[in-house]
Scaffold this active site. Structure first.
Site: not given
Ligand code: MRU
Length: 344
Positions: A45-47, A88, A193, A234, A244-245
Site C-alpha cells: 500500500r502507499g501511492a 484502488r 498504518q 495519494d 491523503n489518508k
Molecule cells: O491506504 P494506504 O495505506 O495505501 O494509504 C496511504 C497513504 O495515505 C499515504 O499517506 C500516501 O499513499 C502517501 S505514500 C508515500
C-alpha cells in the site's frame, strides 16, 4: 532501509505489510491477478508502492500472455491494466504507472520487444522511485531545523514507496544532514498504518519516534509538542488540493489553529493535472475495519459504519508541497505549473 518491492527470479517480491509489525517477510507473485489481490488487501500500500506493484503486474501479464503479435499482446495488457486499475480508486500513481507501461508497449515494433521494454521500464520505475525520494528529501530537508519535533500521519515512508519514502524521506534527509529530529506518529485508525508501519519503520532505522492516538493531535499541538507536520499524498490536483489518508484534513486544520507549518511531500507522479475535486473517487472500505472483526467487535453488531479511506486537504491549509522538482507554495496553480514546466 527497508526495500518494499523488488523483481526477483522472474517474480515480484514484496514485504507483506499485513503482517507488520510482528513479522517482516516477503511474499512473491508470478501472476498479475495475485498482484491485484495484494494491492486490494493492502499487502502492499502507499501511492508510489502500488504504482510500482502495478507496473510489475503488467510485466507478469505480458509473460502470462501467449500472444505472438503486438496487437494480441496489447489486448491482453489492456485487460490486465483494467483489472489492476480496479483495485484502488484514489491514488493516482496506480493509473500513472499502468498507462506508462501500456504506452511503452504500444510504441514497440513486435510482441517480444514489447515484453523486453516494459520489463526495463518497470525496473527503472522502481529504481527511479528511490532516486526521486532522495531528491525530494534533499529539497525538503532545508524546511526542518535542528531539534524539530515533526508530526506525521499514516505511513509515507520506505514502506509506502520502493524505499526511502516521501514524507519520511524528508525526515530521513534532515537526520542525514545532521539535524536532531524527533517524530510524533499518529496511529492512523482504522488500519493503523502509523502504529504498525511508521513506528516500526522509524524504529528499524533508528529515528526517534513516539506514537500518539489520533485523538491526541490537538493535545500535542496545543501543548507545544509539535514544530512542523509533514505527510504524503495519494493525489494532488493542479490547484493544490491534496488527497491523503483519512484524518489528514483534521491534522492540517489543527495545525492551522496552532500556527504550525503543514507540509506535503509527494513525487510529480502523484499529481493529477486533469481532474477537479468532484472527479476524485474516495475509496470506501469494509465496515469491519472500523467495527472490528466478528471475533473481536468494538461496536454493536449491525451498526451502520462509514469508512472513507482518504480525505481532501484544501490548499489554504498547506504551507508547501515538496517534490523532486522543488517546493511549491501558494498560489499553487502557478507554482505547480512551474514545477511541471521545469521538469518536462
Ligand atoms: O491506504 P494506504 O495505506 O495505501 O494509504 C496511504 C497513504 O495515505 C499515504 O499517506 C500516501 O499513499 C502517501 S505514500 C508515500
Amino acid at each position: 532501509m527497508l526495500r518494499t518491492i523488488l523483481w526477483k527470479n522472474d517474480k515480484v517480491a514484496m514485504i507483506d505489510q499485513t503482517k507488520l509489525p510482528g513479522t517482516l517477510e516477503y511474499v512473491e507473485y508470478d501472476d498479475y491477478k495475485g498482484v491485484a489481490d495484494a494491492i486490494k488487501r493492502l499487502v502492499i500500500r502507499g501511492a508510489p508502492a502500488i504504482g510500482v506493484a502495478a507496473a510489475f503486474g503488467m510485466v507478469l501479464a505480458s509473460r502470462q500472455s501467449s500472444a505472438t503479435t503486438l496487437k494480441d499482446l496489447l489486448r491482453d495488457l489492456d485487460a490486465a491494466r483494467t483489472y489492476l486499475r480496479a483495485t484502488r480508486p484514489t491514488a493516482v500513481n496506480l493509473v500513472w504507472a499502468l498507462n506508462k507501461i501500456y504506452d511503452t508497449a504500444k510504441m514497440s515494433t513486435d510482441a517480444q520487444t514489447a515484453r523486453d521494454v516494459i520489463f526495463k521500464e518497470a525496473i527503472s520505475m522502481a529504481e527511479n522511485d528511490i532516486i526521486t525520494n532522495k531528491t525530494m528529501g534533499r529539497n525538503g530537508s532545508v524546511l526542518f531545523g535542528d531539534g524539530d519535533t515533526i508530526m506525521t500521519h499514516c505511513n509515507a515512508g520506505a514502506l509506502a514507496t520502493v524505499g526511502y519514502g516521501t514524507a519520511l524521506g524528508v525526515i530521513r534527509a534532515a537526520a542525514e544532514d545532521g539535524k536532531s529530529v524527533q517524530v510524533i506518529a499518529t496511529e492512523t485508525r482504522p488500519i493503523q498504518q502509523g502504529s504498525r508501519l511508521t513506528a516500526f519503520e522509524l524504529m528499524h532505522d533508528g529515528i526517534d519516534v513516539s506514537l500518539i492516538s489520533d485523538t491526541a493531535v490537538g493535545y500535542s499541538m496545543a501543548n507545544g509538542l509539535i514544530d512542523k507536520v509533514v505527510v504524503g499524498a495519494d493525489r494532488i490536483l493542479s490547484t493544490g488540493h491534496v488527497y491523503n489518508k483519512i484524518g489528514t484534513y483534521q491534522v492540517a486544520t489543527m495545525a492551522r489553529q496552532h500556527n504550525i507549518p503543514f507540509y506535503v511531500a509527494a513525487p510529480l507522479s502523484t499529481f493529477d493535472m486533469d481532474s477537479e475535486p468532484q472527479d476524485v473517487v474516495i475509496e470506501m472500505r469494509r465496515s469491519a475495519e472500523v467495527s472490528g472483526p466478528p471475533e473481536n467487535r468494538t461496536a454493536p453488531e449491525g451498526v451502520n459504519v462509514l469508512n472513507p479511506a482518504f480525505d481532501m486537504t484544501p490548499p489554504e491549509l498547506i504551507s508547501g508541497i515538496i517534490t523532486e522538482a522543488g517546493v511549491a507554495t501558494a498560489p499553487y496553480v502557478e507554482s505547480i505549473k512551474k514545477l511541471f514546466k521545469a521538469n518536462f
